[in-house]
Design a protein around this motif. Structure first.
Motif, mmCIF file in Angstrom:
data_model
loop_
_atom_site.group_PDB
_atom_site.id
_atom_site.type_symbol
_atom_site.label_atom_id
_atom_site.label_comp_id
_atom_site.label_asym_id
_atom_site.label_seq_id
_atom_site.Cartn_x
_atom_site.Cartn_y
_atom_site.Cartn_z
ATOM 1 N N ASN A 198 0.859 -1.177 0.000
ATOM 2 C CA ASN A 198 0.000 0.000 0.000
ATOM 3 C C ASN A 198 0.902 1.235 0.000
ATOM 4 O O ASN A 198 1.502 1.575 1.007
ATOM 5 N N ILE A 199 1.019 1.889 -1.149
ATOM 6 C CA ILE A 199 1.897 3.056 -1.281
ATOM 7 C C ILE A 199 1.194 4.263 -0.669
ATOM 8 O O ILE A 199 0.156 4.718 -1.165
ATOM 9 N N THR A 200 1.765 4.781 0.412
ATOM 10 C CA THR A 200 1.133 5.895 1.139
ATOM 11 C C THR A 200 1.875 7.206 1.000
ATOM 12 O O THR A 200 1.270 8.268 1.154
ATOM 13 N N ASP A 201 3.187 7.170 0.744
ATOM 14 C CA ASP A 201 3.932 8.416 0.553
ATOM 15 C C ASP A 201 5.143 8.145 -0.328
ATOM 16 O O ASP A 201 5.413 7.013 -0.731
ATOM 17 N N GLN A 202 5.873 9.203 -0.636
ATOM 18 C CA GLN A 202 6.978 9.125 -1.585
ATOM 19 C C GLN A 202 8.113 8.236 -1.090
ATOM 20 O O GLN A 202 8.875 7.690 -1.883
ATOM 21 N N SER A 203 8.235 8.051 0.233
ATOM 22 C CA SER A 203 9.323 7.226 0.764
ATOM 23 C C SER A 203 9.204 5.775 0.322
ATOM 24 O O SER A 203 10.195 5.047 0.271
ATOM 25 N N ASP A 204 7.983 5.338 -0.020
ATOM 26 C CA ASP A 204 7.805 3.970 -0.493
ATOM 27 C C ASP A 204 8.487 3.736 -1.845
ATOM 28 O O ASP A 204 8.741 2.598 -2.228
ATOM 29 N N MET A 205 8.773 4.819 -2.563
ATOM 30 C CA MET A 205 9.435 4.688 -3.860
ATOM 31 C C MET A 205 10.887 4.217 -3.717
ATOM 32 O O MET A 205 11.500 3.778 -4.694
ATOM 33 N N THR A 206 11.442 4.309 -2.509
ATOM 34 C CA THR A 206 12.849 3.947 -2.294
ATOM 35 C C THR A 206 13.012 2.489 -1.858
ATOM 36 O O THR A 206 14.133 2.039 -1.647
ATOM 37 N N ARG A 207 11.933 1.755 -1.700
ATOM 38 C CA ARG A 207 12.042 0.355 -1.291
ATOM 39 C C ARG A 207 12.736 -0.475 -2.375
ATOM 40 O O ARG A 207 12.499 -0.276 -3.570
ATOM 41 N N ASP A 208 13.565 -1.414 -1.949
ATOM 42 C CA ASP A 208 14.239 -2.308 -2.885
ATOM 43 C C ASP A 208 13.247 -3.327 -3.429
ATOM 44 O O ASP A 208 12.391 -3.850 -2.704
ATOM 45 N N VAL A 209 13.380 -3.610 -4.724
ATOM 46 C CA VAL A 209 12.506 -4.578 -5.389
ATOM 47 C C VAL A 209 13.367 -5.531 -6.204
ATOM 48 O O VAL A 209 14.256 -5.094 -6.945
ATOM 49 N N LEU A 210 13.110 -6.821 -6.061
ATOM 50 C CA LEU A 210 13.691 -7.827 -6.936
ATOM 51 C C LEU A 210 12.545 -8.470 -7.704
ATOM 52 O O LEU A 210 11.682 -9.118 -7.114
ATOM 53 N N LYS A 211 12.526 -8.253 -9.009
ATOM 54 C CA LYS A 211 11.444 -8.763 -9.858
ATOM 55 C C LYS A 211 12.004 -9.814 -10.797
ATOM 56 O O LYS A 211 12.865 -9.523 -11.620
ATOM 57 N N SER A 212 11.526 -11.034 -10.678
ATOM 58 C CA SER A 212 12.019 -12.106 -11.543
ATOM 59 C C SER A 212 11.356 -12.015 -12.911
ATOM 60 O O SER A 212 10.397 -11.261 -13.120
ATOM 61 N N GLU A 213 11.847 -12.819 -13.853
ATOM 62 C CA GLU A 213 11.330 -12.795 -15.218
ATOM 63 C C GLU A 213 9.922 -13.371 -15.322
ATOM 64 O O GLU A 213 9.236 -13.173 -16.327
ATOM 65 N N THR A 214 9.452 -14.066 -14.271
ATOM 66 C CA THR A 214 8.111 -14.657 -14.295
ATOM 67 C C THR A 214 7.079 -13.802 -13.574
ATOM 68 O O THR A 214 5.921 -14.203 -13.453
ATOM 69 N N CYS A 215 7.492 -12.641 -13.092
ATOM 70 C CA CYS A 215 6.631 -11.820 -12.237
ATOM 71 C C CYS A 215 5.857 -10.779 -13.043
ATOM 72 O O CYS A 215 6.390 -10.161 -13.964
ATOM 73 N N ALA A 216 4.592 -10.589 -12.677
ATOM 74 C CA ALA A 216 3.752 -9.546 -13.268
ATOM 75 C C ALA A 216 3.575 -8.413 -12.263
ATOM 76 O O ALA A 216 3.571 -8.627 -11.052
ATOM 77 N N ILE A 217 3.454 -7.181 -12.782
ATOM 78 C CA ILE A 217 3.232 -5.999 -11.953
ATOM 79 C C ILE A 217 1.793 -5.521 -12.156
ATOM 80 O O ILE A 217 1.340 -5.382 -13.295
ATOM 81 N N LEU A 218 1.087 -5.274 -11.074
ATOM 82 C CA LEU A 218 -0.292 -4.803 -11.148
ATOM 83 C C LEU A 218 -0.468 -3.572 -10.275
ATOM 84 O O LEU A 218 0.064 -3.495 -9.166
ATOM 85 N N ILE A 219 -1.229 -2.594 -10.779
ATOM 86 C CA ILE A 219 -1.677 -1.438 -9.991
ATOM 87 C C ILE A 219 -3.180 -1.339 -10.223
ATOM 88 O O ILE A 219 -3.630 -0.761 -11.229
ATOM 89 N N PRO A 220 -4.000 -1.941 -9.362
ATOM 90 C CA PRO A 220 -5.452 -2.027 -9.601
ATOM 91 C C PRO A 220 -6.113 -0.673 -9.817
ATOM 92 O O PRO A 220 -7.016 -0.545 -10.644
ATOM 93 N N GLU A 221 -5.679 0.359 -9.058
ATOM 94 C CA GLU A 221 -6.318 1.685 -9.184
ATOM 95 C C GLU A 221 -6.137 2.283 -10.567
ATOM 96 O O GLU A 221 -6.943 3.107 -11.010
ATOM 97 N N LEU A 222 -5.085 1.895 -11.272
ATOM 98 C CA LEU A 222 -4.832 2.397 -12.629
ATOM 99 C C LEU A 222 -5.235 1.387 -13.691
ATOM 100 O O LEU A 222 -5.006 1.618 -14.878
ATOM 101 N N GLU A 223 -5.831 0.259 -13.261
ATOM 102 C CA GLU A 223 -6.195 -0.832 -14.170
ATOM 103 C C GLU A 223 -4.996 -1.251 -15.016
ATOM 104 O O GLU A 223 -5.097 -1.485 -16.216
#
Length: 445
Positions: A314-339
């Motif tokens: 749940n992204i609540t403020d700009q500080s969440d943009m700095t979180r580390d992410v490891l996304k594998s080649e089999t992973c999908a990204i979803l943002i429901p609010e933006l469909e």
């Protein structure tokens, strides 16, 4: 210059050679204001009347796709003409398969980039166009159907004279192909390309296209041989010794590759890393000194997880943009609010807004451009913290990771769910046909 079926063997066109000598890229970006935006003309033999005609060559880059050679031949003597698109870039790391359910005549207008290594199938008609039997093309679904019909009709006069029964059956099949253009019933079109260099348009991008399924797959040794990137007599059975695996954990391995952006020689660094509160992964990073392009990917260092993983932040403020992410080649990204649902993207804004050739340029409708602009503005608000959304990583292989800033305590804004994969997800991962029980005993026999 030798010409055969619109393919070329020999020197670079003069204009391309001059740009190369001047230190500029041989392949130019598409742009209407470029003074050098002129095709190269070459005198070449007509394959219809065997007299001389003119071939026009354009070496260019299609954004979000790759470098291509667009060629057009015309003969003033007999009036014959021919067009073709040839790949000039690198073979991708994985193959790609597009499965489209054609439901309406609007679907026939979808643009398609089909390389010469792609296989095209229509399961309902048991129809297949094998790889390397047609030249690469930039067309539409309707254009692919017309091309198939034209190819079947080409030899019909000879068949009617030599084998009337076969000619009648082909005539009947041609009528079935033509009837597909009326879209009275749904049908399925599959474009499978082991080189990864084919593309089918998603007209509702950046939203998920419910009619289009895109899957990536690892090429087989036979497909590598077919593409010319492996020799027929290569030995593929050798496995690294246990000591070699242990050594990989303690050092950064460097090997030579080619830049995926400009195809210049580059180096890829590989390192096995233990991620705290996660697992061991293999991180691969490529930096290109020629064009500055940088890319990285993460692969699992162990076995496939028994369950898939869905991570929701749940992204609540700009500080969440700095979180580390490891996304594998089999992973999908979803943002429901933006469909929004994106499969293998690493930079959503570049992928969906800046570098998609089918939703930008002169051929794009004003309405589509306006929707795309509004979507880009929403993404900017999300990145600045003005808009609260849920960011979802859905990885059926369970090899993706999103940083818990409260670790080892629970993160109130982070939810991690484990789920059982569907049969289709196991099929995409190659697990349905994988046998592990009793394998050692069979090997000893």
């Amino acid at each position: 210059m030798v010409r055969k079926h619109s393919g070329f063997v020999g020197e670079l066109p003069a204009g391309a050679a001059q740009r190369l000598d001047a230190g500029r890229s041989v392949f130019k970006d598409i742009g209407a204001d470029d003074a050098d935006w002129e095709p190269t003309e070459i005198e070449s033999m007509c394959m219809n009347c065997h007299l001389n005609g003119t071939t026009r060559l354009l070496l260019t880059k299609i954004p979000f796709f790759k470098e291509v050679i667009v060629s057009s031949f015309s003969c003033a003597n007999c009036g014959w003409s021919d067009t073709e698109i040839q790949s000039a870039g690198r073979i991708q790391d994985q193959g790609v398969s597009y499965t489209l359910t054609v439901k309406s005549k609007q679907d026939l207008d979808r643009e398609v980039v089909k390389s010469d290594s792609a296989t095209t199938r229509i399961p309902e008609l048991d129809f297949e166009i094998p790889p390397f039997t047609q030249k690469g093309a930039l067309s539409t679904i309707e254009g692919l159907l017309d091309r198939a019909v034209s190819g079947l009709e080409q030899e019909q006069p000879i068949r009617r004279a030599t084998d009337p029964d076969v000619a009648d059956k082909i005539d009947e099949f041609i009528q079935r192909l033509k009837k597909l253009k009326d879209v009275e019933e749904e049908f399925t079109l599959v474009v499978e390309d082991p080189s990864g260099n084919s593309f089918v348009e998603n007209p509702v991008a950046p939203q998920k296209d419910e009619a289009l399924a895109v899957t990536r797959f690892k090429r087989s040794a036979q497909q590598d041989v077919l593409l010319g990137i492996r020799a027929d007599d290569d030995d593929f059975d050798e496995e690294p010794a246990g000591n070699d695996i242990d050594a990989m954990r303690n050092e950064v391995l460097v090997f030579n590759t080619n830049c995926p952006e400009c195809n210049a020689p580059a180096s890829t660094n590989m390192k096995m890393v233990q991620i705290p509160h996660f697992k061991e992964v293999i991180i691969m990073a490529t930096n290109c000194d020629s064009c500055g392009h940088r890319t990285n990917e993460v692969k699992s260092g162990g076995a496939t997880e028994e369950l898939g993983t869905r991570i929701t932040l749940n992204i609540t403020d700009q500080s969440d943009m700095t979180r580390d992410v490891l996304k594998s080649e089999t992973c999908a990204i979803l943002i429901p609010e933006l469909e929004l649902e994106v499969g293998m993207a690493t930079d959503i804004k570049d992928l969906t807004v800046s570098k998609n050739p089918f939703i930008s340029g002169d051929s794009c409708s004003t309405d589509r451009m306006q929707k795309l602009r509004e979507f880009g503005e929403k993404l900017d608000k999300v990145m600045s913290g003005e808009m609260k959304v849920h960011f979802v990583l859905d990885d059926p292989a369970g090899n993706s990771y999103l940083q818990n800033v409260y670790a080892p305590d629970p993160d109130p804004e982070l939810t991690i769910e484990k789920y059982t994969r569907t049969f289709e997800q196991n099929e995409d991962l190659g697990l349905n046909d994988m046998k592990t029980d009793g394998y050692q005993e069979e090997e000893e026999k």
